[in-house]
Design a protein around this motif. Structure first.
Motif, PDB file in Angstrom:
ATOM      1  N   LEU A 485      25.349  34.642  33.983  1.00  0.00           N
ATOM      2  CA  LEU A 485      26.653  34.972  34.579  1.00  0.00           C
ATOM      3  C   LEU A 485      26.693  34.736  36.086  1.00  0.00           C
ATOM      4  O   LEU A 485      27.683  35.035  36.742  1.00  0.00           O
ATOM      5  N   GLY A 486      25.649  34.199  36.634  1.00  0.00           N
ATOM      6  CA  GLY A 486      25.539  34.052  38.097  1.00  0.00           C
ATOM      7  C   GLY A 486      26.612  33.178  38.712  1.00  0.00           C
ATOM      8  O   GLY A 486      27.016  33.390  39.850  1.00  0.00           O
ATOM      9  N   ASP A 487      27.127  32.167  37.980  1.00  0.00           N
ATOM     10  CA  ASP A 487      28.043  31.202  38.604  1.00  0.00           C
ATOM     11  C   ASP A 487      29.510  31.610  38.508  1.00  0.00           C
ATOM     12  O   ASP A 487      30.301  31.289  39.384  1.00  0.00           O
ATOM     13  N   GLY A 488      29.903  32.283  37.440  1.00  0.00           N
ATOM     14  CA  GLY A 488      31.330  32.567  37.209  1.00  0.00           C
ATOM     15  C   GLY A 488      31.824  33.754  38.035  1.00  0.00           C
ATOM     16  O   GLY A 488      31.217  34.151  39.021  1.00  0.00           O
ATOM     17  N   PRO A 489      32.966  34.313  37.603  1.00  0.00           N
ATOM     18  CA  PRO A 489      33.516  35.492  38.297  1.00  0.00           C
ATOM     19  C   PRO A 489      32.521  36.668  38.229  1.00  0.00           C
ATOM     20  O   PRO A 489      31.758  36.774  37.270  1.00  0.00           O
ATOM     21  N   THR A 490      32.545  37.507  39.259  1.00  0.00           N
ATOM     22  CA  THR A 490      31.630  38.663  39.290  1.00  0.00           C
ATOM     23  C   THR A 490      32.397  39.904  38.868  1.00  0.00           C
ATOM     24  O   THR A 490      33.509  40.138  39.343  1.00  0.00           O
ATOM     25  N   LEU A 491      31.780  40.704  38.004  1.00  0.00           N
ATOM     26  CA  LEU A 491      32.418  41.940  37.534  1.00  0.00           C
ATOM     27  C   LEU A 491      31.602  43.140  38.033  1.00  0.00           C
ATOM     28  O   LEU A 491      30.385  43.163  37.889  1.00  0.00           O
ATOM     29  N   THR A 492      32.288  44.112  38.665  1.00  0.00           N
ATOM     30  CA  THR A 492      31.610  45.369  39.038  1.00  0.00           C
ATOM     31  C   THR A 492      32.329  46.491  38.314  1.00  0.00           C
ATOM     32  O   THR A 492      33.539  46.667  38.491  1.00  0.00           O
ATOM     33  N   VAL A 493      31.572  47.216  37.502  1.00  0.00           N
ATOM     34  CA  VAL A 493      32.190  48.278  36.698  1.00  0.00           C
ATOM     35  C   VAL A 493      31.680  49.636  37.188  1.00  0.00           C
ATOM     36  O   VAL A 493      30.489  49.798  37.450  1.00  0.00           O
ATOM     37  N   GLN A 494      32.627  50.578  37.325  1.00  0.00           N
ATOM     38  CA  GLN A 494      32.211  51.969  37.584  1.00  0.00           C
ATOM     39  C   GLN A 494      32.482  52.766  36.320  1.00  0.00           C
ATOM     40  O   GLN A 494      33.616  52.826  35.850  1.00  0.00           O
ATOM     41  N   VAL A 495      31.409  53.330  35.763  1.00  0.00           N
ATOM     42  CA  VAL A 495      31.556  54.098  34.521  1.00  0.00           C
ATOM     43  C   VAL A 495      31.749  55.564  34.907  1.00  0.00           C
ATOM     44  O   VAL A 495      30.882  56.170  35.524  1.00  0.00           O
ATOM     45  N   LEU A 496      32.907  56.110  34.554  1.00  0.00           N
ATOM     46  CA  LEU A 496      33.266  57.465  34.990  1.00  0.00           C
ATOM     47  C   LEU A 496      33.183  58.436  33.816  1.00  0.00           C
ATOM     48  O   LEU A 496      33.673  58.151  32.733  1.00  0.00           O
ATOM     49  N   CYS A 509      46.751  46.711  29.579  1.00  0.00           N
ATOM     50  CA  CYS A 509      47.097  45.616  30.487  1.00  0.00           C
ATOM     51  C   CYS A 509      46.323  44.399  29.996  1.00  0.00           C
ATOM     52  O   CYS A 509      45.133  44.499  29.683  1.00  0.00           O
ATOM     53  N   ASN A 510      47.025  43.256  29.889  1.00  0.00           N
ATOM     54  CA  ASN A 510      46.337  42.039  29.431  1.00  0.00           C
ATOM     55  C   ASN A 510      45.612  41.384  30.599  1.00  0.00           C
ATOM     56  O   ASN A 510      46.248  40.860  31.518  1.00  0.00           O
ATOM     57  N   LEU A 511      44.282  41.419  30.563  1.00  0.00           N
ATOM     58  CA  LEU A 511      43.498  40.807  31.631  1.00  0.00           C
ATOM     59  C   LEU A 511      43.455  39.295  31.442  1.00  0.00           C
ATOM     60  O   LEU A 511      43.564  38.803  30.309  1.00  0.00           O
ATOM     61  N   PRO A 512      43.261  38.530  32.516  1.00  0.00           N
ATOM     62  CA  PRO A 512      43.093  37.074  32.371  1.00  0.00           C
ATOM     63  C   PRO A 512      41.901  36.779  31.469  1.00  0.00           C
ATOM     64  O   PRO A 512      40.942  37.564  31.416  1.00  0.00           O
ATOM     65  N   ALA A 513      41.959  35.649  30.777  1.00  0.00           N
ATOM     66  CA  ALA A 513      40.928  35.301  29.781  1.00  0.00           C
ATOM     67  C   ALA A 513      39.526  35.357  30.378  1.00  0.00           C
ATOM     68  O   ALA A 513      38.584  35.878  29.766  1.00  0.00           O
ATOM     69  N   GLU A 514      39.364  34.840  31.638  1.00  0.00           N
ATOM     70  CA  GLU A 514      38.024  34.797  32.259  1.00  0.00           C
ATOM     71  C   GLU A 514      37.438  36.209  32.365  1.00  0.00           C
ATOM     72  O   GLU A 514      36.238  36.418  32.148  1.00  0.00           O
ATOM     73  N   MET A 515      38.332  37.177  32.710  1.00  0.00           N
ATOM     74  CA  MET A 515      37.850  38.550  32.900  1.00  0.00           C
ATOM     75  C   MET A 515      37.613  39.231  31.562  1.00  0.00           C
ATOM     76  O   MET A 515      36.686  40.021  31.417  1.00  0.00           O
ATOM     77  N   SER A 516      38.477  38.945  30.575  1.00  0.00           N
ATOM     78  CA  SER A 516      38.341  39.601  29.261  1.00  0.00           C
ATOM     79  C   SER A 516      36.962  39.335  28.670  1.00  0.00           C
ATOM     80  O   SER A 516      36.322  40.230  28.100  1.00  0.00           O
ATOM     81  N   VAL A 517      36.492  38.087  28.809  1.00  0.00           N
ATOM     82  CA  VAL A 517      35.172  37.716  28.264  1.00  0.00           C
ATOM     83  C   VAL A 517      34.088  38.573  28.915  1.00  0.00           C
ATOM     84  O   VAL A 517      33.222  39.150  28.242  1.00  0.00           O
ATOM     85  N   LEU A 518      34.160  38.669  30.262  1.00  0.00           N
ATOM     86  CA  LEU A 518      33.151  39.458  30.992  1.00  0.00           C
ATOM     87  C   LEU A 518      33.195  40.931  30.575  1.00  0.00           C
ATOM     88  O   LEU A 518      32.154  41.558  30.376  1.00  0.00           O
ATOM     89  N   CYS A 519      34.402  41.445  30.442  1.00  0.00           N
ATOM     90  CA  CYS A 519      34.558  42.868  30.087  1.00  0.00           C
ATOM     91  C   CYS A 519      33.957  43.134  28.705  1.00  0.00           C
ATOM     92  O   CYS A 519      33.324  44.173  28.473  1.00  0.00           O
ATOM     93  N   GLU A 520      34.158  42.212  27.825  1.00  0.00           N
ATOM     94  CA  GLU A 520      33.629  42.362  26.467  1.00  0.00           C
ATOM     95  C   GLU A 520      32.100  42.386  26.497  1.00  0.00           C
ATOM     96  O   GLU A 520      31.447  43.174  25.807  1.00  0.00           O
ATOM     97  N   LYS A 521      31.506  41.465  27.293  1.00  0.00           N
ATOM     98  CA  LYS A 521      30.041  41.402  27.410  1.00  0.00           C
ATOM     99  C   LYS A 521      29.499  42.716  27.966  1.00  0.00           C
ATOM    100  O   LYS A 521      28.464  43.227  27.521  1.00  0.00           O
ATOM    101  N   PHE A 522      30.214  43.275  28.963  1.00  0.00           N
ATOM    102  CA  PHE A 522      29.744  44.535  29.556  1.00  0.00           C
ATOM    103  C   PHE A 522      29.813  45.662  28.531  1.00  0.00           C
ATOM    104  O   PHE A 522      28.890  46.458  28.401  1.00  0.00           O
TER     105      PHE A 522
END
Length: 732
Positions: A485-496, A509-522
């Motif tokens: 995942l080093g090259d694509g968009p960076t995701l920072t998640v805070q787990v509350l 909220c419908n996230l952009p496709a690029e972000m949805s993939v990352l969110c799913e992986k997380f």
């Protein structure tokens, strides 16, 4: 030796009588009388004191003590009558000087006479209970000189006249005054008090009564107090120079009564210069003088305190209820702090740090801060402002001072749980947006809240910090397990953790496709490493950094909210989109969508979008385009969301509702705790006990307590007494 006969000694009288010359007493007395005359006439140098002592000794020995004593009285009296005439004849200012000189002569003569008659003083006088020689001399001086018809009144008038001259600014002979007053004191306290002190106090009272009346008509309060203080100091100085030390209390009482006590209310309420004006104008010196002078009279400080309290309450009430002042919460709280600083300074500098004044100040602030139901929210907003940016570049000591002041206002709040609600919301926003100026300052405030209200109050706040730290570790683990995942968009998640953070309804909220993939992986990674947990995305709380290229190839990095990112990413595939299309594509709630479009199309300098028609508000028929002409001198541009700093009325109602809901279990827990220890209690006592137990968090409403009691009865925690319906019993 023990066998020897004891011998008894016996002293016998002379066999023949000792006969004393019948003229012996007369002759001897004549010698002594002549000596007394010589002493009074200053011719004592030629006398043989040893011979005179022997003569007086023999007279007492031969039982002529009576003749000696009465002769002494007669001789001294005749001399004092002559002295009295010479004093009476003294004119004007020489009167006191002559009196003092003759008093000195009399004392010296008395000393010599006492030495000659020492044997009579030691033996004859105690056995016959007559007055000793020195005291006799004093009494004769008092009766023949001081209480003489022509001297007594003249002496008093002369002394009072000199005091009056000194009071009106003339210089008098203080040494002579001191000597005359000392003479009166030596003659006994009754002489000093009767012949001088009592009339002196009466005349003084009259003098100060007139003077205070004159001053109060022509002076303002500050000047009057200066004059009163000066008069008081003059009287104390007068005592040290020539009056008896015990007169100090009496004369100061006179000045206090005539100049302060009789005019207290008028001075405090004096127009344009009274206590309220002094408080408004920070007249520390005048206030300090008023405090010192009023403290000397009964109820003086009470009067100052009452007026100060009502003034603070009145100005405070205006401050917290003025609609203009409520527009800016930070300014509102700053005004409260300034007001508190102002009166703290007055109490420290002018009122000698008097605890009773400090208590009055605290109760006044508690009274008016709680008149405004929004005070807890505003104080939290003030803290939020300071911890976001207000404390940048401020030293640690100053940060502590500001936080201590905030805590002081927090102590005055009756609804501390309302403050907690808002504080938690604001802290969450600061932590999630990384906007806090200093973690140390944040933690310092939490420690202060913990000290004030206990662990329970801050446990969730501390949990929020823990979540932030844990989230960092989680993200390191996530990227370590996904090196691709080093090259694509960076995701920072805070787990509350749900319980620790203020709950907000999670909006889809419908996230952009690029972000949805990352969110799913997380999600897969997180649920794989933590069993039994559920994740729900809070897109309304996130932020994003996106790179944008505008017309003429101008590049910027935009810092936006997650909602704004979703909207902007749509324009990668379209030049023009209307409101309905954006709403359909993103599924962002209408109120949030309008706010985020408004902030990107209607704010000058941040308008990365254009809208048609141009207006401040967003309509459902509006169309949006990328603003090709957008320019900024900064590469990084932060686009905030248009958001009200204060809560809107519906939001306020919602928060209030949540607070009321949270209070219910706390009230019930308090009732059960009390009933468990008391076993049975009547209604009024339960109300009082519950209110007392919960007052550190909020002021419990008696109606709500009654409802909670009913609820506990329904659930079989309590029961009513059959005979007395106001008595409750605890059911184990």
């Amino acid at each position: 030796m023990s066998n020897q006969k004891k011998r008894n000694f016996q002293i016998e009288a002379f066999k023949h009588r000792v006969v004393v010359d019948p003229k012996y007493a007369e002759k001897t007395w004549n010698i002594l009388e002549h000596a007394i005359h010589e002493i009074y006439n200053h011719n004592a140098s030629g006398l043989s004191f040893e011979e005179l002592y022997r003569n007086a000794y023999n007279m007492v020995l031969h039982k002529f003590g009576d003749k000696l004593y009465s002769g002494l009285v007669t001789t001294m009296t005749s001399h004092l009558k002559e002295i009295s005439k010479s004093i009476e004849d003294a004119q004007g200012g020489l009167f006191l000087e002559e009196l003092h000189r003759k008093w000195d002569d009399h004392n010296k003569a008395l000393q010599m006479i006492r030495d000659i008659l020492m044997y009579m003083d030691r033996t004859y006088i105690p056995s016959t209970q007559k007055t000793p020689v020195h005291e006799l001399g004093m009494n004769l001086w008092r009766d023949n000189i001081i209480h003489s018809g022509k001297i007594q009144t003249r002496l008093l008038n002369t002394l009072l006249e000199l005091v009056l001259k000194e009071r009106t600014g003339e210089v008098i002979n203080r040494g002579l005054m001191r000597n005359i007053i000392k003479m009166l004191m030596d003659l006994g306290s009754s002489v000093y008090q009767g012949d001088f002190e009592r009339p002196f106090l009466e005349v003084s009272a009259e003098f100060y009564r007139g003077e205070s009346q004159k001053f109060i008509e022509c002076c303002d309060c500050g000047d009057y107090l200066k004059k009163a203080e000066r008069r008081l100091n003059e009287e104390m100085e007068r005592v040290t120079h020539y009056l008896d030390a015990q007169s100090e209390t009496k004369i100061t009482n006179v000045v206090e009564k005539e100049m302060i006590a009789n005019h207290m209310v008028r001075l405090i309420q004096m127009e344009n210069s009274g206590l309220v004006n002094m408080l408004l104008d920070d007249k520390y010196e005048d206030l300090g003088r008023m405090y010192v002078l009023f403290r000397r009279v009964q109820d003086g400080l009470l009067k100052i305190r009452e007026v100060m309290t009502s003034h603070i309450r009145e100005t405070g009430k205006q401050l917290v209820t003025d609609p203009e002042r409520l527009k800016d919460p930070v300014e509102f709280v700053q005004r409260l702090l300034d007001e508190k600083d102002k009166y703290d300074n007055i109490i420290t500098l002018s009122f000698n740090n008097d605890k009773t004044f400090q208590n009055a100040l605290n109760s006044s602030f508690e009274y008016f801060i709680n008149l405004n139901a929004r005070s807890p929210e505003f104080i939290s907003l003030f803290v939020d402002e300071k911890l976001r940016k207000g404390l940048k570049g401020v030293s640690e000591e100053d940060v502590e001072i500001i936080l201590d002041k905030v805590m002081m206002l927090f102590r005055y709040l009756q609804e501390k749980d309302v403050f907690e609600k808002y504080y938690k919301q604001h802290l969450a926003k600061r932590l999630l947006s990384g906007k806090t100026v200093s973690d140390d300052a944040e933690r310092s405030l939490i420690v202060k809240l913990k000290t004030e209200c206990g662990y329970q109050f801050t446990s969730k706040l501390e949990g929020m910090f823990t979540d932030m730290k844990t989230s960092q570790d989680t993200m390191h683990g996530f990227y370590a397990s996904h090196p691709e995942l080093g090259d694509g968009p960076t995701l920072t998640v805070q787990v509350l953790t749900t319980g620790s953070w203020p709950t907000q309804p999670s909006a889809t909220c419908n996230l952009p496709a690029e972000m949805s993939v990352l969110c799913e992986k997380f999600r897969s990674y997180y649920l794989g490493t933590h069993t039994g947990r559920r994740l729900s995305w809070q897109t309304n709380m996130g932020t994003a950094d996106i790179k944008a290229t505008f017309g003429k190839g101008q590049k910027h990095e935009l810092n936006v909210s997650t909602y704004q990112m979703c909207v902007l990413m749509l324009f990668n595939n379209a030049d023009r989109l209307n409101y309905k299309e954006i709403e359909q594509a993103t599924e962002i709630p209408a109120s949030d969508l309008k706010r985020c479009l408004q902030s990107m199309a209607c704010v000058k300098g941040k308008n990365v979008l254009r809208k048609e028609p141009m207006s401040k508000d967003i309509g459902e028929d509006d169309a949006f385009f990328v603003n090709d002409k957008f320019t900024s001198k900064f590469y990084k541009v932060k686009i905030g969301t248009v958001v009200a700093q204060k809560e809107s009325e519906p939001e306020k109602q919602e928060t209030r509702q949540r607070v009321e809901e949270d209070r219910k279990p706390q009230i019930e827990a308090a009732i059960v705790r009390i009933m468990k220890s008391r076993r049975q209690l009547d209604h009024n006592n339960i109300i009082a006990e519950v209110t007392k137990q919960l007052q550190s968090r909020f002021l419990a409403n008696p109606t709500e307590i009654k409802k909670r009691i009913e609820s506990l009865i329904e659930r079989d925690f309590l029961e009513r007494d059959n005979s007395d319906r106001k008595l409750y019993r605890y059911l184990a």
